[in-house]
Each structure stands twice: as structure tokens, then as C-alpha cells.
Design an enzyme around this catalytic site. Sequence first.
Site, short mmCIF file in Angstrom:
data_model
loop_
_atom_site.label_atom_id
_atom_site.label_comp_id
_atom_site.label_asym_id
_atom_site.label_seq_id
_atom_site.Cartn_x
_atom_site.Cartn_y
_atom_site.Cartn_z
N CYS A 172 0.80 -1.23 0.00
CA CYS A 172 0.00 0.00 0.00
C CYS A 172 0.84 1.28 0.00
O CYS A 172 0.34 2.35 -0.32
CB CYS A 172 -0.94 -0.03 1.19
SG CYS A 172 -1.74 -1.64 1.32
N HIS B 243 -4.04 6.17 1.15
CA HIS B 243 -4.27 4.81 0.65
C HIS B 243 -5.70 4.41 0.99
O HIS B 243 -6.15 4.54 2.14
CB HIS B 243 -3.28 3.84 1.31
CG HIS B 243 -3.68 2.42 1.17
ND1 HIS B 243 -3.94 1.85 -0.05
CD2 HIS B 243 -3.90 1.45 2.11
CE1 HIS B 243 -4.29 0.59 0.14
NE2 HIS B 243 -4.28 0.33 1.44
N ASN C 32 -10.05 -2.00 -2.20
CA ASN C 32 -8.65 -1.72 -1.86
C ASN C 32 -7.77 -2.41 -2.91
O ASN C 32 -7.62 -3.63 -2.89
CB ASN C 32 -8.37 -2.24 -0.45
CG ASN C 32 -6.93 -2.06 -0.01
OD1 ASN C 32 -6.03 -1.91 -0.83
ND2 ASN C 32 -6.69 -2.12 1.28
C1 COA Z 1 -11.04 -5.25 8.79
C2 COA Z 1 -11.74 -4.19 9.66
C3 COA Z 1 -12.65 -3.36 8.75
C4 COA Z 1 -12.57 -4.92 10.68
O1 COA Z 1 -13.14 -3.96 11.53
P1 COA Z 1 -13.21 -4.22 13.12
O2 COA Z 1 -14.23 -3.29 13.69
O3 COA Z 1 -11.80 -4.19 13.64
O4 COA Z 1 -13.73 -5.73 13.07
P2 COA Z 1 -14.22 -6.69 14.19
O5 COA Z 1 -13.58 -8.01 13.91
O6 COA Z 1 -14.09 -6.09 15.57
O7 COA Z 1 -15.75 -6.78 13.83
C5 COA Z 1 -16.65 -5.69 13.97
C6 COA Z 1 -17.77 -5.91 12.99
O8 COA Z 1 -17.30 -5.62 11.66
C7 COA Z 1 -17.57 -6.74 10.84
N1 COA Z 1 -16.59 -6.87 9.79
C8 COA Z 1 -15.29 -7.24 9.90
N2 COA Z 1 -14.73 -7.25 8.69
C9 COA Z 1 -15.68 -6.87 7.81
C10 COA Z 1 -15.70 -6.72 6.40
N3 COA Z 1 -14.63 -6.95 5.64
N4 COA Z 1 -16.87 -6.34 5.83
C11 COA Z 1 -17.96 -6.12 6.58
N5 COA Z 1 -18.00 -6.24 7.91
C12 COA Z 1 -16.86 -6.63 8.52
C13 COA Z 1 -17.58 -7.94 11.78
O9 COA Z 1 -18.30 -9.01 11.22
C14 COA Z 1 -18.27 -7.35 12.99
O10 COA Z 1 -19.67 -7.31 12.75
P3 COA Z 1 -20.74 -7.58 13.93
O11 COA Z 1 -20.56 -6.43 14.88
O12 COA Z 1 -22.03 -7.56 13.19
O13 COA Z 1 -20.37 -8.89 14.51
C15 COA Z 1 -10.71 -3.27 10.42
O14 COA Z 1 -10.02 -4.03 11.37
C16 COA Z 1 -9.76 -2.62 9.50
O15 COA Z 1 -10.09 -1.64 8.85
N6 COA Z 1 -8.52 -3.13 9.46
C17 COA Z 1 -7.55 -2.70 8.50
C18 COA Z 1 -7.65 -3.62 7.36
C19 COA Z 1 -7.25 -3.04 6.05
O16 COA Z 1 -7.96 -2.28 5.44
N7 COA Z 1 -6.09 -3.40 5.60
C20 COA Z 1 -5.65 -3.03 4.32
C21 COA Z 1 -4.21 -2.86 4.24
S1 COA Z 1 -3.71 -1.28 4.86
#
Ligand code: COA
Length: 335
Positions: A115, A261, A291
Amino acid sequence: MIDVFIKAQSYYLPKKVLTNEELIKEFPKWTVEKVSKKVGINSRHIADKNETVGDMAYQASEKLFSENNIDKSEIDFILLCTQTPDYFLPTTACTLQSRLGLSTSCGALDFNLGCSGYVYGLSLAKGLINGNMAKNVLLITSEAYSKHMHSKDKKNRTIFGDAATATIVSTTGNLKIGNFSFGTDGRGSENLIVKTGAFKFHDMMDFDENEAIEKDHFPNNLYMNGAEVFKFSMDTVPKLVKDTLEKNALSKDDIDQFIFHQANKFMLDTLKTISKISNEKFIYSIDDVGNTVSSTIPIALNRAIKENKVNKKDKVLLAGFGVGYSWAGCVLECQ
Ligand SMILES: CC(C)(COP(=O)(O)OP(=O)(O)OC[C@H]1O[C@@H](n2cnc3c(N)ncnc32)[C@H](O)[C@@H]1OP(=O)(O)O)[C@@H](O)C(=O)NCCC(=O)NCCS
């Protein structure tokens, strides 16, 4: 030091579009709305089974040449950013030199970044030109994370899309490339990784959605600890913005658009809030592409220019961050 510019830019998206509606059929416990609301992505483009990063890079480059009347013979260096190359060896950049019909006097190399890759690529291109080693660099980002994705991996399949972009970096152009800020923290390498398929780990494992993916890794499969990557981004990106501004002797108010990004909407919303950036100055370009790793920034930049969100005299701050962990920022000034 001579001034160095982005002269022209294009991007390519694979034909196949994967919508949330189609994806959700495979994951009935999730809904279209849940995905759209959380990650802000409604569809993404996916490379065909036989379509490689080299093919996508070729398409993006040919589009760049034809859309901008570029004289191919003037290109004297190819930099290709990818983590899904056609082969271990040779580099995909070398194969592109002949496919694109570029001069054999061309330098060519791949570099493996995710990224942060586009911003690093701009810095490498600028360095080559400033060091009098090249005049017109073809900088390509081409990524097909879909090829690293297990079919049952809904968390990642909803987020990532495939794409390629091509940019000419030169001594003339409309976007002057300013100063850079870089950073690396290899302690985060385990949190976004394709662990097997190369030479350190050879074991293959069956996929178990609840067990193995959290603990182990699959042949060539992407593992992401989303929560950790999120934490890293919250900690690093505001500092990256600050350092990039300082390196360019600018304040936040001097910047007309911030292009981060495009990781996912949840991440962008939170970064925008903690970095105290207004809606008008913050670009989102993720809804229909997802992404696309190193291609998110050049796609967002290309669209922002076409949509007149970036105009003459504007300053644009680019911030790339992710796998590595690796991050980089720079400022572009529209002439
Ligand atoms: C992946 C990410 C969106 C998950 O969010 P989070 O709030 O940390 O996730 P959690 O595991 O605590 O889950 C919270 C809720 O989001 C949901 N969720 C997690 N990933 C999801 C996705 N890809 N799409 C939709 N919902 C998602 C979970 O199912 C959960 O739902 P619920 O409350 O109904 O059970 C977040 O951690 C994130 O943005 N991480 C960075 C990942 C990224 O973009 N990386 C790219 C490289 S820089």
C-alpha cells in the site's frame, strides 16, 4: 536538483466485476448492507484466472501511451510495484520491456511493496531522474491480491480488488513531485503476510474459517490481522502526515486535497477524524474498486483530477501505508 513531475497517468481495471450481491451468496451470514456500511465497497474488479499482473500492467501502460500520445522510445526506465508477480524470476518489468516494445536501453526492475508502493515508486523515479540516470520513467503498480485469497475468506474478499496503473515521471508535466517522508516497522510483518509459497515455510494446510486462518497460513494465501493493521494505521498515519508537511515546509491548511491509501471506508473515516481533515479535502475512491493495494492512490489521484477536485496551483498530500509495515508520504503541486 531539477524539478520532477508526473507527466501522465492511466489505470486499468479487469473486466470481471464482483458485486456484494454476488459475494454475499457465498456468505449468507453477512448482508450486502453490512459490507457496504463497514468497508464502503459495493463492487471490485477481479483478474481473470488467466490474467496476470503482467497482463494488467501491459493494459494500463498501453492505455497510458494511447491516451496521452506518449512516444514509447523516450521511456528509459521501468519500475513495477507488485506483490503478485508473474514469476519468481525473471522480474515482470523485464518481460514488459519487450511486450511493450520499449527500448533495450531501458532499465527495468520490480519492487515488492504494497500500500505504500506508489509513493515509494515516485521517490525512486524522482531519484533516478535527479541522479541523471533516467529522463522518462514508466512507473507501474499492478496487483492481483485475489490470487492470494482463499475462496472462504470473506473478510479479505470483501475488501480487496485487482487493478493496475501506469504513470510517466519526467522532467516536464503538470504535477510537481515534492519532498518525501518514509517509514518502516518490520515488527508488523506477521500481521499482513503471505507466509507460504516462497522458501521459509513449505507446509500446506486445509482451510478452517474459525481456526487455522487465525493461527496459520495456507499455500500462497493472504493473512491479515485487521485489528492490528488498523491500530498501526491509527498510530502511524497522523505522524506521517505531520512529517510529510514538515519535509515540504507546509502546514495542513496549505493542502487542498489529502489522498490516503484507500484501505477501506471504516479506516478512512477514522483516519480523517483523528487527522482533523475536512470532508471537502479528503478523497474517497473505493466504492467500485475496493482496496487495490499500490494502485489505490494513483486511481484516486487520476479520478480526482478528472472530477476537478484537484485544480491548478493545488497541493495534494499522498499517504501510503500498510504491509511491511511500510509507509510513505509526499506532496504534489499542480502546475
Ligand atoms: C477489517 C476491519 C474493517 C474490521 O473492523 P473491526 O471493527 O476491527 O472488526 P471486528 O472483527 O471487531 O468486527 C466488527 C464488525 O465488523 C464486521 N466486519 C469485519 N470485517 C468486515 C468486512 N470486511 N466487511 C464487513 N463487515 C466486517 C464484523 O463481522 C463485525 O460485525 P458484527 O458487529 O455484526 O459482529 C478493520 O479491522 C480494519 O479496517 N482493518 C484494516 C484492514 C485493512 O484495510 N487493511 C488493508 C491494508 S492497509
